[in-house]
Design a protein around this motif. Structure first.
Motif, mmCIF file in Angstrom:
data_model
loop_
_atom_site.group_PDB
_atom_site.id
_atom_site.type_symbol
_atom_site.label_atom_id
_atom_site.label_comp_id
_atom_site.label_asym_id
_atom_site.label_seq_id
_atom_site.Cartn_x
_atom_site.Cartn_y
_atom_site.Cartn_z
ATOM 1 N N LYS A 73 37.009 -18.429 60.935
ATOM 2 C CA LYS A 73 38.213 -19.268 60.920
ATOM 3 C C LYS A 73 37.818 -20.682 61.318
ATOM 4 C CE LYS A 73 41.412 -15.525 62.236
ATOM 5 N NZ LYS A 73 42.228 -15.522 61.011
ATOM 6 N N ASN A 74 38.730 -21.640 61.007
ATOM 7 C CA ASN A 74 38.492 -22.994 61.487
ATOM 8 C C ASN A 74 38.913 -23.064 62.956
ATOM 9 O OD1 ASN A 74 41.316 -23.366 61.562
ATOM 10 N ND2 ASN A 74 41.357 -24.270 59.510
ATOM 11 N N TRP A 75 38.775 -24.248 63.551
ATOM 12 C CA TRP A 75 39.005 -24.359 64.999
ATOM 13 C C TRP A 75 40.467 -24.082 65.344
ATOM 14 C CZ3 TRP A 75 41.692 -27.412 68.535
ATOM 15 C CH2 TRP A 75 41.221 -27.391 69.879
ATOM 16 N N LEU A 76 41.409 -24.633 64.567
ATOM 17 C CA LEU A 76 42.836 -24.439 64.849
ATOM 18 C C LEU A 76 43.232 -22.976 64.678
ATOM 19 C CD1 LEU A 76 44.377 -27.628 63.159
ATOM 20 C CD2 LEU A 76 44.068 -27.178 65.608
ATOM 21 N N GLU A 77 42.784 -22.332 63.594
ATOM 22 C CA GLU A 77 43.109 -20.924 63.366
ATOM 23 C C GLU A 77 42.527 -20.031 64.470
ATOM 24 O OE1 GLU A 77 43.266 -21.095 58.467
ATOM 25 O OE2 GLU A 77 41.426 -20.430 59.504
ATOM 26 N N SER A 78 41.338 -20.375 64.900
ATOM 27 C CA SER A 78 40.712 -19.586 65.981
ATOM 28 C C SER A 78 41.539 -19.692 67.258
ATOM 29 C CB SER A 78 39.289 -20.097 66.231
ATOM 30 O OG SER A 78 38.492 -19.926 65.080
ATOM 31 N N GLN B 44 25.439 -19.872 62.936
ATOM 32 C CA GLN B 44 25.651 -18.790 63.903
ATOM 33 C C GLN B 44 26.482 -19.242 65.104
ATOM 34 O OE1 GLN B 44 24.549 -15.771 63.044
ATOM 35 N NE2 GLN B 44 23.681 -16.685 61.189
ATOM 36 N N GLY B 45 27.178 -20.384 64.988
ATOM 37 C CA GLY B 45 27.912 -20.918 66.123
ATOM 38 C C GLY B 45 29.297 -20.284 66.304
ATOM 39 N N PHE B 46 29.858 -20.498 67.526
ATOM 40 C CA PHE B 46 31.189 -20.006 67.900
ATOM 41 C C PHE B 46 32.017 -21.203 68.386
ATOM 42 C CE2 PHE B 46 28.678 -16.242 67.923
ATOM 43 C CZ PHE B 46 29.510 -15.136 67.856
ATOM 44 N N TRP B 47 33.294 -21.250 67.914
ATOM 45 C CA TRP B 47 34.197 -22.307 68.392
ATOM 46 C C TRP B 47 34.466 -22.121 69.888
ATOM 47 C CZ3 TRP B 47 34.526 -26.225 65.320
ATOM 48 C CH2 TRP B 47 34.650 -26.090 63.940
ATOM 49 N N ILE B 48 34.512 -23.260 70.598
ATOM 50 C CA ILE B 48 34.880 -23.264 72.007
ATOM 51 C C ILE B 48 36.017 -24.270 72.196
ATOM 52 C CG2 ILE B 48 32.573 -22.561 72.806
ATOM 53 C CD1 ILE B 48 31.982 -25.479 73.451
ATOM 54 N N TRP C 15 19.482 -24.592 77.337
ATOM 55 C CA TRP C 15 20.559 -25.413 77.869
ATOM 56 C C TRP C 15 21.189 -26.290 76.797
ATOM 57 C CZ3 TRP C 15 22.281 -23.579 82.084
ATOM 58 C CH2 TRP C 15 21.430 -23.004 83.026
ATOM 59 N N LYS C 16 20.418 -26.679 75.808
ATOM 60 C CA LYS C 16 20.964 -27.510 74.726
ATOM 61 C C LYS C 16 21.539 -26.599 73.648
ATOM 62 C CE LYS C 16 17.826 -31.389 75.547
ATOM 63 N NZ LYS C 16 18.898 -32.329 75.916
ATOM 64 N N THR C 17 22.819 -26.223 73.837
ATOM 65 C CA THR C 17 23.423 -25.181 72.990
ATOM 66 C C THR C 17 24.777 -25.602 72.413
ATOM 67 O OG1 THR C 17 24.399 -24.206 74.966
ATOM 68 C CG2 THR C 17 22.271 -23.321 74.255
ATOM 69 N N ARG C 18 25.030 -26.916 72.236
ATOM 70 C CA ARG C 18 26.318 -27.366 71.676
ATOM 71 C C ARG C 18 26.094 -28.434 70.608
ATOM 72 N NH1 ARG C 18 29.579 -28.520 77.336
ATOM 73 N NH2 ARG C 18 29.307 -26.425 78.232
ATOM 74 N N PHE C 19 26.962 -28.395 69.626
ATOM 75 C CA PHE C 19 27.027 -29.492 68.647
ATOM 76 C C PHE C 19 28.486 -29.618 68.201
ATOM 77 C CE2 PHE C 19 26.199 -25.729 66.049
ATOM 78 C CZ PHE C 19 27.069 -25.884 64.982
ATOM 79 N N ASP C 20 28.811 -30.702 67.517
ATOM 80 C CA ASP C 20 30.192 -30.903 67.039
ATOM 81 C C ASP C 20 30.275 -30.647 65.538
ATOM 82 O OD1 ASP C 20 28.683 -33.076 66.297
ATOM 83 O OD2 ASP C 20 30.258 -34.548 66.686
ATOM 84 N N ASP C 21 31.471 -30.228 65.089
ATOM 85 C CA ASP C 21 31.667 -29.927 63.665
ATOM 86 C C ASP C 21 33.120 -30.271 63.306
ATOM 87 O OD1 ASP C 21 31.186 -29.123 61.101
ATOM 88 O OD2 ASP C 21 30.375 -27.143 61.668
ATOM 89 N N ASN C 22 33.385 -30.264 61.981
ATOM 90 C CA ASN C 22 34.727 -30.594 61.502
ATOM 91 C C ASN C 22 35.693 -29.473 61.871
ATOM 92 O OD1 ASN C 22 36.937 -30.511 59.175
ATOM 93 N ND2 ASN C 22 36.152 -32.612 59.313
ATOM 94 N N CYS C 23 36.790 -29.814 62.481
ATOM 95 C CA CYS C 23 37.731 -28.831 63.024
ATOM 96 C C CYS C 23 38.455 -28.038 61.937
ATOM 97 C CB CYS C 23 38.768 -29.536 63.890
ATOM 98 S SG CYS C 23 38.061 -30.431 65.306
ATOM 99 N N LEU C 24 38.721 -28.664 60.742
ATOM 100 C CA LEU C 24 39.525 -28.008 59.714
ATOM 101 C C LEU C 24 38.672 -27.470 58.573
ATOM 102 C CD1 LEU C 24 42.513 -30.564 59.560
ATOM 103 C CD2 LEU C 24 42.402 -28.387 60.797
ATOM 104 N N ARG C 25 37.645 -28.183 58.169
ATOM 105 C CA ARG C 25 36.875 -27.788 57.005
ATOM 106 C C ARG C 25 35.810 -26.724 57.320
ATOM 107 N NH1 ARG C 25 37.440 -31.130 52.622
ATOM 108 N NH2 ARG C 25 38.778 -32.954 52.964
ATOM 109 N N GLU D 60 34.394 -23.283 59.061
ATOM 110 C CA GLU D 60 34.880 -21.986 59.540
ATOM 111 C C GLU D 60 33.741 -21.244 60.268
ATOM 112 O OE1 GLU D 60 36.475 -19.857 56.240
ATOM 113 O OE2 GLU D 60 38.381 -20.989 56.269
ATOM 114 N N LYS D 61 34.093 -20.747 61.418
ATOM 115 C CA LYS D 61 33.090 -20.060 62.246
ATOM 116 C C LYS D 61 33.767 -18.933 63.017
ATOM 117 C CE LYS D 61 30.614 -24.427 62.893
ATOM 118 N NZ LYS D 61 29.618 -24.134 61.858
ATOM 119 N N LYS D 62 32.959 -18.220 63.784
ATOM 120 C CA LYS D 62 33.512 -17.238 64.712
ATOM 121 C C LYS D 62 33.960 -17.974 65.956
ATOM 122 C CE LYS D 62 30.745 -13.521 62.828
ATOM 123 N NZ LYS D 62 30.400 -14.263 61.614
#
Length: 321
Positions: free
Chosen positions: A200-205, A244-248, A299-309, A311-313
């Motif tokens: 799902k995208n960030w909002l759906e998640s 393989q990323g997960f929305w937070i 420790w370096k385990t974050r990146f940014d992505d498009n919230c709507l376009r 889709e991730k777990k």
């Protein structure tokens, strides 16, 4: 002593010779007196004074007895001298034999002493070698013991960590819904456990988390960060971390560059972002945070992505009951 006795025996033999000479002289005088009687002369003198015939016989008798006594004494002395002559060599021979026996004993004792000294020296050398080997073994055991002590210290630290985790699990055990993972005072749902293909995208998640009575995860400390990273590592289906990323629950939609958690806490810690992130890449921008597992730096385990376009777990978090 031997010479003195022989000399004494020689001296004692002289009176016997004198007595014999005196007897012969008396006989000569008696003969002269008889001859004078035949010439009608009266014998008046005998020896040094006058003497009658009866007194002469008594003197002869006494001299005979004295001669016999002296002869017996001479014989006794001669016998004793002979005994002394024969006894001295025997006593000397016995003394010599005794000295030789004592000398042999001393030689035997000296040999025993030398043998005992050699045995003691050999035993001392063996004891020194044993001491050297024992000292080397002690040094080796000391090194091994130091290694064991370090291992024990590591095991104790690991035990303490495990006990802390057990305490946390015991505190949350039975207070999380089925399929949720307990950690500390919260329960976590990784969508991967329900479906390995659903994204799902960030909002759906976030809507899905709210439907479950929770919200997207808020990472408050490094222990929680380590927990999330290690759990994601066990759920990876490939090596491409970007897929393989997960929305937070982290975004900068309200103010570009200011990252805020869904509980309105601003994220100021920069070390968890991967190198070059966040970068607002693309025409549509990247305003939502993603958590991954990194083999290069845990420790370096974050990146940014498009919230709507994109889709991730996703990961949901809720307080434990």
């Amino acid at each position: 002593m031997h010479v003195w006795l022989i000399h004494t025996c020689s001296i004692l033999s002289l009176p016997l010779q004198g007595i014999k000479e005196e007897s012969n002289k008396e006989k000569s005088i008696t003969s002269n007196a008889v001859m004078q009687e035949n010439g009608d002369l009266q014998y008046k003198k005998f020896g040094l004074g006058e003497c009658s015939f009866p007194n002469y016989k008594v003197v002869i008798l006494c001299l005979g007895v004295l001669n016999a006594v002296l002869f017996i004494a001479a014989v006794v002395l001669a016998v004793n001298c002979a005994k002394v002559k024969h006894g001295l060599p025997q006593d000397s021979h016995s003394a010599a034999l005794q000295l030789i026996s004592e000398l042999d004993d001393l030689r035997s004792n000296h040999s025993d002493v030398i043998t005992a000294e050699a045995e003691a020296k050999s035993a001392l050398d063996g004891a020194i070698k044993n001491y050297t080997r024992l000292k080397e073994n002690i040094e080796k055991q000391k090194i091994i013991n130091d290694g064991y002590q370090r291992q024990i210290a590591g095991l104790r630290a690991e035990k303490q960590s495990l006990q802390s985790n057990v305490s946390a699990l015991e505190g949350s055990c039975g207070r999380c819904q089925s399929g949720w993972v307990p950690f500390s005072s919260s329960c976590y749902l990784f969508s991967y456990t329900e479906s390995t293909t659903l994204n799902k995208n960030w909002l759906e998640s976030r809507v899905d988390c709210k439907r479950r009575g929770s919200d997207l995860i808020v990472i408050d400390n490094k222990e929680e960060q380590r927990f999330v990273s290690s759990t994601i590592d066990n759920m990876r289906a490939g090596r491409d971390i970007w897929q393989q990323g997960f929305w937070i629950g982290l975004s900068d939609t309200d103010s570009e560059g200011t990252w805020v958690w869904i509980n309105n806490v601003t994220e100021v810690e920069q070390r968890y972002w991967m190198d070059g992130e966040p970068n607002e890449w693309g025409r549509h921008g990247e305003d939502c945070g993603v958590a991954v597992y990194s083999d290069h730096n845990p420790w370096k385990t974050r990146f940014d992505d498009n919230c709507l376009r994109s889709e991730k777990k996703w990961i949901c978090e809720m307080r434990a009951n």
